[in-house]
Every structure is written in C-alpha cells, then in structure tokens.
Design an enzyme around this catalytic site. Structure first.
Site, PDB file in Angstrom:
ATOM      1  N   TYR A   1       0.825  -1.208   0.000  1.00  0.00           N
ATOM      2  CA  TYR A   1       0.000   0.000   0.000  1.00  0.00           C
ATOM      3  C   TYR A   1       0.864   1.266   0.000  1.00  0.00           C
ATOM      4  CZ  TYR A   1      -4.510  -2.339   0.605  1.00  0.00           C
ATOM      5  OH  TYR A   1      -5.652  -3.078   0.412  1.00  0.00           O
TER       6      TYR A   1
ATOM      7  N   LYS B   1     -14.209 -11.614  -0.460  1.00  0.00           N
ATOM      8  CA  LYS B   1     -13.542 -11.766  -1.751  1.00  0.00           C
ATOM      9  C   LYS B   1     -13.823 -13.160  -2.300  1.00  0.00           C
ATOM     10  CE  LYS B   1     -11.383  -7.749  -1.498  1.00  0.00           C
ATOM     11  NZ  LYS B   1     -11.485  -6.651  -2.478  1.00  0.00           N
TER      12      LYS B   1
ATOM     13  N   ASP C   1     -16.899  -9.772  -3.986  1.00  0.00           N
ATOM     14  CA  ASP C   1     -15.992  -8.986  -4.821  1.00  0.00           C
ATOM     15  C   ASP C   1     -14.990  -9.914  -5.471  1.00  0.00           C
ATOM     16  OD1 ASP C   1     -14.236  -7.185  -5.962  1.00  0.00           O
ATOM     17  OD2 ASP C   1     -13.682  -6.198  -4.094  1.00  0.00           O
TER      18      ASP C   1
ATOM     19  N   ASN D   1     -12.743  -8.793  -7.906  1.00  0.00           N
ATOM     20  CA  ASN D   1     -11.578  -8.030  -8.367  1.00  0.00           C
ATOM     21  C   ASN D   1     -11.189  -8.370  -9.807  1.00  0.00           C
ATOM     22  OD1 ASN D   1     -10.718  -8.081  -5.082  1.00  0.00           O
ATOM     23  ND2 ASN D   1     -10.446  -6.151  -6.181  1.00  0.00           N
TER      24      ASN D   1
ATOM     25  N   GLU E   1     -19.045  -7.559  -7.114  1.00  0.00           N
ATOM     26  CA  GLU E   1     -18.257  -6.369  -7.439  1.00  0.00           C
ATOM     27  C   GLU E   1     -17.169  -6.710  -8.459  1.00  0.00           C
ATOM     28  OE1 GLU E   1     -15.373  -3.376  -4.851  1.00  0.00           O
ATOM     29  OE2 GLU E   1     -17.099  -4.352  -3.919  1.00  0.00           O
TER      30      GLU E   1
ATOM     31  N   GLU F   1     -14.551   1.359  -9.052  1.00  0.00           N
ATOM     32  CA  GLU F   1     -13.293   1.749  -8.416  1.00  0.00           C
ATOM     33  C   GLU F   1     -12.158   1.873  -9.431  1.00  0.00           C
ATOM     34  OE1 GLU F   1     -10.766  -1.418  -6.251  1.00  0.00           O
ATOM     35  OE2 GLU F   1     -12.813  -2.136  -5.993  1.00  0.00           O
TER      36      GLU F   1
ATOM     37  N   ASP G   1     -14.338   6.277  -6.535  1.00  0.00           N
ATOM     38  CA  ASP G   1     -13.071   6.189  -5.837  1.00  0.00           C
ATOM     39  C   ASP G   1     -12.472   7.591  -5.830  1.00  0.00           C
ATOM     40  OD1 ASP G   1     -10.586   4.016  -5.213  1.00  0.00           O
ATOM     41  OD2 ASP G   1      -9.956   5.955  -5.970  1.00  0.00           O
TER      42      ASP G   1
ATOM     43  N   HIS H   1     -15.925   3.029  -3.012  1.00  0.00           N
ATOM     44  CA  HIS H   1     -14.809   2.130  -2.722  1.00  0.00           C
ATOM     45  C   HIS H   1     -13.862   2.825  -1.757  1.00  0.00           C
ATOM     46  CE1 HIS H   1     -10.505   1.111  -3.785  1.00  0.00           C
ATOM     47  NE2 HIS H   1     -10.958  -0.046  -3.336  1.00  0.00           N
ATOM     48  N   ALA H   2     -13.390   2.093  -0.754  1.00  0.00           N
ATOM     49  CA  ALA H   2     -12.466   2.696   0.207  1.00  0.00           C
ATOM     50  C   ALA H   2     -11.431   1.658   0.627  1.00  0.00           C
ATOM     51  CB  ALA H   2     -13.219   3.251   1.409  1.00  0.00           C
ATOM     52  N   GLY H   3     -10.752   1.902   1.753  1.00  0.00           N
ATOM     53  CA  GLY H   3      -9.613   1.090   2.141  1.00  0.00           C
ATOM     54  C   GLY H   3      -8.349   1.828   1.731  1.00  0.00           C
TER      55      GLY H   3
END
Length: 419
Positions: free
Chosen positions: A8, A196, A224, A226, A250, A279, A302, A329-331
């Site tokens: 991150y 997920k 989700d 991805n 998602e 996102e 996002d 969307h967050a995190g």
C-alpha cells in the site's frame, strides 16, 4: 484475486503558498507499490500548470482550471483523462480541494454542502456527458434538495453514515479467523459484510456458508471478484453462489467492459444479485456508459482514480439522474478518509436518501493519518477538521518516503530489497 501482493502506497502532493497563514494542501493518489514513481513523474509533468498561479483565481474558476489541467494537448495524448496521467490529476486536484477547504476553515463535505449550487456546477466539466445529464438538470437536482439539507446534516452528526466491513472476508483467512472476525464485527454492530471470491469456487462456497452461519441471512453479504472472470464465467460462477443471497458481485470482469457488465447484470439481476463497479472506472465517460447501459446497479466512486472532486461531482449527479445508489470504494491509503466527505455531501445535497447507499470501511493504516475517520459503531461520523482529511502524519512521511525513509533503509539493510 488480481492484486495478491499489494504494498500500500501513494503518490503524495503538497501545495505551498506564499501566504503567511501556513496552510498547505495535501493530495494523495492511491497505488499498491511499484509504479508509484511513474505517477510521480506524471505529477512532475503537470505541475507547471499550478506553480506561480494565484489560488484565488483557481478557486474562482475551478472548472476552468480542471479543464486546463486535463486539456494539455501533449500530455492529453498519454490519456486522455485516464491511466497514470489521470491519477496524477487526482493527486493535484485533491491537494487543491484540501487547500480550499482549509482556507475556508471547513471540512470538505461542509464546503461542498454550503456552496451555492451554481458555483458547484461551475466546477464540473460536462463535456461528453451532456447526453446523460445537462448543466440545467444537475442544477435542478441540487436545488430540489436545498431546502431540506440542514435536517440531513443534523442526522449525520447524530448518527453517522452507514458503512460495511471488508475485513472479515479476505482470501487466505483460516476458517477460525473468519469466524472470529465475523463474531467481533457483529458485537460492534456491523450489519453489512463483504467477502472476496473468484480463486476457487468450492472454497468460495465453503467460506460463504461459514460467513452466513455467523451473520445469518438478515445481514447483507456482498461479494468482490476483483476483475477475475470472463463474462460467461462470471455468470456461471455467481449462479453457483446465488444460494448465499449476495447483495452484489463487485467487478466481475474487466473494469472497462461496459457491455460485459450489462450482460452479467441481465443474467444475475433476476437472482437478486446486483452489479457493483467503478473503483477502476477511468473517467466520467465510462461511468456514463455503465449507468446508461444497466451494467451498474451500485456506483462505486473512488476518490483517487478519476480526476478529483470536480469529476466525481459529475458522476454523483449522473448516478442520481439514473437512479443508481452510490457506494464508494475505500480502504487503501487515505481512501476512507476522502470518500467519507464525498458520500456525506452526496446524501445531504444530491440523493437525500440512505436507501441502498453504503460506504466501504477498512480499519488498517489509521495510525499513519493525521485526521483518521471517526466511527460511531458501523457508521462514519462527519469530519470536523478543516480540509479533505488527506494528510499523513509527519512521522509517516518521514518513515516511508521513497527511497530514503527509515522503512526503506531497514529493508535494504535486511537484504529484502536491493533498490
């Protein structure tokens, strides 16, 4: 999962002025490791549009400045309005909005809520989206809810904005860890959970059953993938998971595939499964197509993917016109901190409803943020500090700045990196 080893990170802009007030604008754009240096190079290429400019002139014609930033003819060639150059645009615009809100001594959501509707509309570039929403229609939406926005502002201050948790359903968790996280979340009052999926169908079934056993069927469960599947694969896979009553799937396929999402929605909506995406949407034009095609039942903005607040405002208004709820969307690095402002403004001034609207919440990294989100149970409380909540702590910057921060030096000494 398409992002199995995230580191991150963020490209981070700080805007200084020659004012004596010492106010700075901080603007991140979220990344997950390698490639951040490419975004930084794009910011360097764009910054000449900003250096030496009068901030009053920028804020007086913020829509014009956004257009200038995104219409640089040579830099536009490597977009246009998408990819790395647009991530760089987001970082610069996030810093400018932070600066503006701080100068007005208001949190960003309040700056937007208090802004005259005509002024707000002037910040938006309606190029390419007028077939979905016109300036006049957007203005009508804002004016329609103007007389009652104070009561919604009071409601948020007392109750907060509803969130869902992703932290119980990551791939790779043991059964015991999933159970424990679900149990703890239920004790804290969480009623909406996301997991997920997409690596292994039988494992997804087992994990979904385990989560449902813990949370019951009176709580919401979202899934989700991805971007994991092709279109038919997404349909077939989710039909196998339909028994667990997911509210949405998602990013079931490529984030650019509007017609693919529409086909998946057509197949899954009769099963009560909506499609959530956004996102990784590149710009307002792609959002327009998702909204118009029926390929998006939940609009996931996002705060760092498209061109900052100016462009996000256009997406919020298009979603309202198309009667699609917004679920950010967050995190990531500072994403919760930023999107809370956007969703609160959306509720107060645009949607005037909490129906089907919810904001993602992930609890990690808070210790690195100067203004971390404040929660009341499973709800975001409105920020009170001036600005866009974009600021990292001085220690976080000092420790993590690449390539000479303490964290990088320690990794090199340990032989874990050689660059």
């Amino acid at each position: 999962m398409q992002h199995p080893d995230p580191d991150y990170s963020c490209a981070y802009v700080i805007i200084y002025t020659n004012s004596n007030d010492g106010i700075e604008g901080h603007g991140p754009t979220f990344t997950i490791g390698r490639g951040t240096e490419v975004v930084v190079a794009a910011i360097e290429a764009l910054k000449y549009h900003l250096i030496g400019q009068d901030v009053h002139a920028i804020f007086d014609d913020f829509g014009g400045f956004w257009k200038k930033l995104t219409s640089d003819s040579q830099l536009r060639w490597i977009g246009p309005e998408k990819g790395v150059i647009h991530l760089a645009t987001a970082a610069i615009m996030n810093a400018l909005w932070d600066l503006w809100a701080k100068r007005e001594k208001k949190p960003l959501w309040k700056l937007l809520v208090d802004m005259d509707p005509e002024k707000l509309i002037s910040c938006i570039d309606f190029t390419y989206i007028s077939d979905c929403i016109t300036k006049e229609e957007a203005l009508e939406i804002l004016k329609k809810n103007s007389s009652t926005k104070q009561e919604r502002e009071i409601f948020l201050k007392e109750n907060g904005f509803p969130a869902y948790t992703t932290s119980s359903g990551w791939l790779g968790y043991s059964d015991e860890k999933i159970q424990k996280k679900c149990q703890n979340a239920l004790k804290e009052g969480w009623t909406m959970f996301k997991m997920k999926v997409g690596a292994n169908l039988e494992d997804d079934k087992r994990r979904a059953k385990l989560i449902r056993q813990e949370i019951g069927y009176d709580k919401a469960l979202m899934m989700d993938s991805n971007q994991r599947w092709d279109v038919q694969e997404a349909i077939d896979w989710m039909k196998q998971l339909a028994e667990f009553k997911p509210k949405w799937i998602e990013e079931p396929t490529s984030p650019d595939d509007v017609l693919g999402h529409a086909a998946i929605a057509k197949a899954l909506n009769p099963l009560g499964i909506g499609i959530a995406t956004g996102e990784h949407c590149q710009n307002r034009v792609l959002f327009k197509q998702f909204l118009q095609s029926g390929g998006m039942q939940y609009c996931q903005i996002d705060s760092c993917r498209i061109g900052g607040v100016n462009e996000i405002l256009s997406v919020l208004l298009m979603a309202q016109k198309c009667n699609v709820p917004v679920c950010p969307h967050a995190g990531g690095v500072l994403l919760c901190e930023l999107v809370q402002h956007l969703i609160m403004f959306h509720y107060i001034c645009i949607s005037a409803s909490l129906e089907n609207s919810v904001c993602e919440y992930v609890e990690h990294l808070r210790e690195n943020f100067k203004y971390p989100v404040k929660m009341k149970g499973p709800n975001y409380l409105p920020p009170t500090e001036p600005g866009y909540s974009t600021q990292l702590t001085a220690k976080a910057i000092e420790d993590h700045v690449y390539p000479n921060g303490r964290v990088w030096e320690e990794l090199r000494k340990a032989g874990k990196i050689n660059h």
